[in-house]
Design an enzyme around this catalytic site. Structure first.
Site, short mmCIF file in Angstrom:
data_model
loop_
_atom_site.label_atom_id
_atom_site.label_comp_id
_atom_site.label_asym_id
_atom_site.label_seq_id
_atom_site.Cartn_x
_atom_site.Cartn_y
_atom_site.Cartn_z
N ARG A 52 0.84 -1.21 0.00
CA ARG A 52 0.00 0.00 0.00
C ARG A 52 0.87 1.25 0.00
O ARG A 52 0.59 2.22 -0.71
CB ARG A 52 -0.95 -0.02 1.20
CG ARG A 52 -1.95 1.12 1.19
CD ARG A 52 -2.99 0.99 2.26
NE ARG A 52 -2.45 1.18 3.59
CZ ARG A 52 -3.14 1.02 4.73
NH1 ARG A 52 -4.40 0.66 4.68
NH2 ARG A 52 -2.58 1.21 5.89
N LYS A 151 -2.70 6.93 0.94
CA LYS A 151 -2.55 7.29 2.34
C LYS A 151 -1.54 8.43 2.41
O LYS A 151 -0.36 8.22 2.67
CB LYS A 151 -2.10 6.07 3.15
CG LYS A 151 -2.38 6.21 4.62
CD LYS A 151 -2.35 4.87 5.32
CE LYS A 151 -2.36 5.04 6.81
NZ LYS A 151 -3.54 5.72 7.33
N GLU A 184 -16.07 6.02 5.04
CA GLU A 184 -15.28 5.46 6.15
C GLU A 184 -15.22 6.46 7.29
O GLU A 184 -15.70 7.59 7.17
CB GLU A 184 -13.87 5.14 5.66
CG GLU A 184 -13.12 6.35 5.12
CD GLU A 184 -11.74 6.02 4.56
OE1 GLU A 184 -11.21 4.94 4.87
OE2 GLU A 184 -11.20 6.87 3.83
N1 PMP Z 1 -9.30 4.76 6.66
C1 PMP Z 1 -8.51 5.78 6.98
C2 PMP Z 1 -8.84 7.13 6.47
C3 PMP Z 1 -7.39 5.58 7.81
O1 PMP Z 1 -6.61 6.61 8.14
C4 PMP Z 1 -7.12 4.28 8.30
C5 PMP Z 1 -5.97 4.05 9.21
N2 PMP Z 1 -4.78 3.87 8.52
C6 PMP Z 1 -7.97 3.23 7.92
C7 PMP Z 1 -9.05 3.51 7.10
C8 PMP Z 1 -7.72 1.83 8.38
O2 PMP Z 1 -6.66 1.24 7.67
P1 PMP Z 1 -5.72 0.16 8.35
O3 PMP Z 1 -6.60 -0.96 8.80
O4 PMP Z 1 -4.80 -0.26 7.28
O5 PMP Z 1 -5.03 0.81 9.48
#
Ligand code: PMP
Length: 286
Positions: A52, A151, A184
């Site tokens: 990622r 991200k 989300e």
């Molecule tokens: N959505 C957003 C906007 C985030 O910042 C995160 C945290 N990284 C997640 C979802 C969850 O992703 P992960 O399970 O990979 O931490």
């Protein structure tokens, strides 16, 4: 001993871990990052995080000056230097030091920062009780603006939503996309349970492809719990039997109230409980 931070190839004391005011990561939020977890001394889902990260970097035309293996070694070294068995890791790649103009290609070398530390996103009692959340008025960034699948270091969209939650006395904000579909949380993915089926928004609805989200989807499969990616409306949140959030920071946490409305009977539901328990066993290798 002071917390050791990995900064551009060297471990330094926390106080010495400083960056230039000309770094475009600071000036423009130009960069990418990952949030990872260490369980039983091992970085959880390291390969998925590296994939990622490198995809995020590619999307913003940033070349990371290390390989995934080198970054993983650096993270392990940082964790060991601080004597952690379990911790959270923040891996940050900034565009690097440049001049006072947007051109990212004038920045010489990307900056690389690894912070290993403890994290507590929510107090322990909320893991038992469930969160009260709101749906935010601020809309999730359009995928053709800055894709939520990147991200990036620019989290203002999420921060504005988080401020709405804080102002409303809630723990977290759920962002909807420009079409009104649920995307989300400000820092986590969302799931609902309806009639025994687990649902989560599709990645094209403005969602970061969460590593914890993928883990939960796999665990559902192992547990024979039907789980599907699908567009979800605010209506689906309100009529859900259960709801929960997932993220490397938050791990798995129930949502028991949305916009002041009780979800199910207002207590964390049985499927959420089962997944939470299975998740904790899984991440520690049981
Ligand atoms: N959505 C957003 C906007 C985030 O910042 C995160 C945290 N990284 C997640 C979802 C969850 O992703 P992960 O399970 O990979 O931490």
């Amino acid at each position: 001993m002071a917390l050791q931070i990995w900064l551009n190839g060297k471990l330094v004391d926390r106080e010495q871990a400083t960056v230039s005011v000309y770094d475009h990561g600071l000036l423009y939020g130009d960069g990418v990052f990952e949030g990872l977890r260490v369980y039983n001394g091992r970085v959880f889902e390291a390969q998925a995080h590296m994939k990622r990260l490198f995809n995020s970097a590619k999307a913003i035309r940033l070349t990371i000056p290390y390989s995934g293996t080198e970054l993983l070694e650096a993270m392990e070294k940082t964790v060991a230097a601080n004597g952690f068995e379990e911790c959270y890791i923040r891996l940050v790649i900034t565009r690097g030091v440049g001049c006072l103009g947007l051109n990212p290609f004038k920045c010489a070398t990307p900056g690389v920062i690894i912070i290993a530390d403890s994290i507590e996103l929510y107090p322990p009692e909320l893991y038992a009780k469930g969160l009260s959340v709101i749906t935010a008025t601020v809309v999730r960034t359009h995928a053709n603006s800055l894709s939520p699948r990147v991200k990036s270091l620019n989290y203002l969209n999420n921060i504005l939503a988080k401020i709405e939650a804080i102002d409303a006395g809630a723990s977290e904000a759920i962002l909807l996309n420009h079409e009104g579909n649920v995307a989300e949380g400000s820092g986590d993915n969302i799931f609902v349970v309806q009639d025994g089926q687990v649902l989560t928004p599709t990645t094209t609805d403005g969602v970061l492809e969460g590593i914890t989200r993928a883990t939960i989807m796999r665990l559902c499969q192992q547990l024979d719990i039907p789980c599907k990616e699908r567009s979800i409306q605010r209506h689906d949140l309100y009529i859900a039997d259960e709801c929960f959030l997932t993220g490397s920071g938050a791990e798995v946490i129930a949502v028991t109230k949305i916009d002041g409305r009780e979800i199910g009977d207002g207590k964390p539901g049985p499927i959420t409980g089962k997944l939470l328990q299975t998740f904790h066993r899984h991440v520690r290798g049981h």
